[in-house]
Design a protein around this motif. Structure first.
Motif: not given
Lengths: 321, 173
Positions: B40-68
């Motif tokens: 119900s609140r206005g969205e004019r010009g407001t950025p999309a800000e999220r606090l997200l988890y990123f998992g760091v894989p045990a396989d060090t060759s893999e990059a961190p990824f967002a847990l969605m």
């Protein structure tokens, strides 16, 4: 109270009495019971509510109910037991076995299990209203027909219950609950956004922003991104949303408007899930209370009486006026 | 139907309407009553800000990824998690409480993974990023947020050892 005010109140009082307590056959409420609890059982069965038992206390931000009554987080083991008991009660309520006990269990355990996640940082809005529907069904005699309890009663020689207001008021109370939910949503948009919410491109911005992981589920399709660019479509959708939400209570008073607001609300909920992501499945399920069960049951019974002419004639012989 | 039960129902309906009306008028939540003020609140010009988890894989060759996925975040979902951390931030306890919260989430992720309840990769660490997008028509920049700020981490010393640019934003397929 003087005679003038008594006369003024007599009309609304009679209308209220008719709306909630005019006699209705028990099968209509039974159909609501089966559909409502059955669908909720299927919806909640895969969800593991016991995981809330080991969430770190840093996330504990109690809501008013839990804070005021100092309701704690139970252990995962205790929550597992409650989870199983609650889902079992949903199933028993659907089947109509020990209906009074099962519906009260759904209500009392449900207040805790459904309320608990809302203490962990955010109040979601897809299930709070269920508590009121659970309360209505717990207080009702929804197990009097089309239930295992009814089968046992008939075997003991008890007569089929007669039409009564007891079988109308829970359905009507559910209508009032749903009307309040949608009306609140519509009023919030008018109060917080005003006309700007409809005409300023708000809907288009929302449709786009939801693709940036704005809710617990992603939009199912990318159509919202295209729709946000279609000139005039955003204000049309926003206006329709506010009309359907704020106008929903009209369906309580005017029978013909039900064909607009009820399907409109369900379509809106489906559209929200498809285009924006948030899932309001329990709210869709609750609309089983709006299904015109009486004429449906009458048609089914008329067909079976026609195909089995010697079968005992049912009560539903004609659609309701 | 007895008059006592009728009166009981009438009182219940009136309390329902009064309680709902209070929250509608005040705009405050008293679960299970609610003003249902979503979107119900206005969205004019407001950025999309999220606090997200990123998992760091045990396989060090893999990059961190967002847990969605809900299965990776259970019993949370990403919205509740993001809002919860934002509330911790407003209450001034994000820095002190986030590491313990992350450790709890990482332990649960690994436990559920070992129980076969999700198919995520093994993780050696968990990071909390503040991710900010400027929404654009067509959302072409979903995988290229405008800003990513590391807020907290557990089990992974690399964010301190290598204070370079944040990882590329990626999710699991």
């Amino acid at each position: 109270m003087n005679r003038t005010s008594t006369r003024l109140l007599a009309g609304p009082a009679r209308a209220w009495d008719r709306f909630f307590f005019a006699p209705q056959e028990p099968e209509v409420l039974a159909a609501c019971r089966i559909a409502f609890f059955g669908a909720l059982f299927v919806f909640y069965l895969p969800q593991d509510l016991s995981l809330w038992g080991d969430v770190h206390e840093a996330f504990w931000m109690p809501i008013f109910l839990f804070d005021a009554f100092h309701i704690p987080v139970l252990s995962s083991e205790a929550l597992t037991v409650l989870d199983v008991v609650w889902k079992g009660a949903l199933l028993l309520s659907c089947l109509g076995l020990a209906t009074r006990w099962s519906t009260w269990t759904v209500l009392l355990v449900g207040v805790y299990l459904l309320g608990l996640p809302h203490n962990m940082g955010k109040t979601h809005h897809h299930d709070a209203f269920l508590i009121f529907l659970f309360a209505a069904m717990a207080f009702s005699r929804c197990g009097d027909a089309w239930s295992l309890d009814a089968v046992r009663r008939r075997r003991r020689g008890r007569a089929r219950p007669a039409a009564s207001g007891e079988y109308r008021w829970p359905q009507r109370a559910a209508w009032v609950v749903l009307a309040l939910v949608f009306f609140a949503a519509g009023v919030a948009k008018i109060k917080n956004g005003g006309l700007e919410w409809v005409f300023s491109g708000q809907m288009g911005r929302l449709l786009i922003k939801q693709h940036y992981f704005g809710s617990d589920f992603d939009p199912m399709v990318l159509w919202g991104l295209w729709m946000a660019e279609v000139r005039g479509l955003g204000p049309l959708m926003a206006g329709a949303t506010v009309v359907v939400e704020a106008g929903y209570p009209l369906a309580l008073f005017f029978r013909r408007t039900r064909w607009v607001f009820i399907p409109g609300a369900v379509l809106m909920l489906v559209g929200i899930r498809v285009l924006m992501g948030p899932s309001f499945i329990p709210l869709v399920i609750a609309h089983v209370f709006w299904i015109p069960w009486r004429p449906l049951i009458a048609r089914v019974r008329a067909r079976s009486a026609h195909s089995e002419p010697n079968a005992r004639a049912g009560v539903f012989t004609a659609p309701a006026p | 139907m007895s008059s006592f039960r009728k009166r009981l129902v009438n009182v219940g309906v009136v309390l329902l309407v009064l309680g709902s009306s209070f929250d509608i008028v005040t705009g405050r939540e008293h679960w299970p009553f609610s003003p249902y003020s979503m979107f119900s609140r206005g969205e004019r010009g407001t950025p999309a800000e999220r606090l997200l988890y990123f998992g760091v894989p045990a396989d060090t060759s893999e990059a961190p990824f967002a847990l969605m996925r809900h299965a990776h975040l259970a019993p949370f979902d990403r919205t509740r998690l993001s809002v919860a951390f934002k509330r911790m931030d407003r209450e001034g306890r994000l820095a002190s409480d986030a590491p313990a919260a992350l450790a709890n989430s990482l332990e649960r992720y690994e436990r559920l993974r070992q129980e076969g309840r999700h198919d995520g990769p093994p993780l050696r660490g968990l990071r909390l990023y503040r991710v900010v997008w400027v929404p654009e028509p067509g959302a072409p920049n979903i995988l290229e947020p405008g800003a990513m700020e590391l807020v907290a981490f557990v089990g992974d010393p690399e964010p301190l050892a290598e204070p370079g640019p944040p990882p590329r934003f990626r999710t699991l397929p």
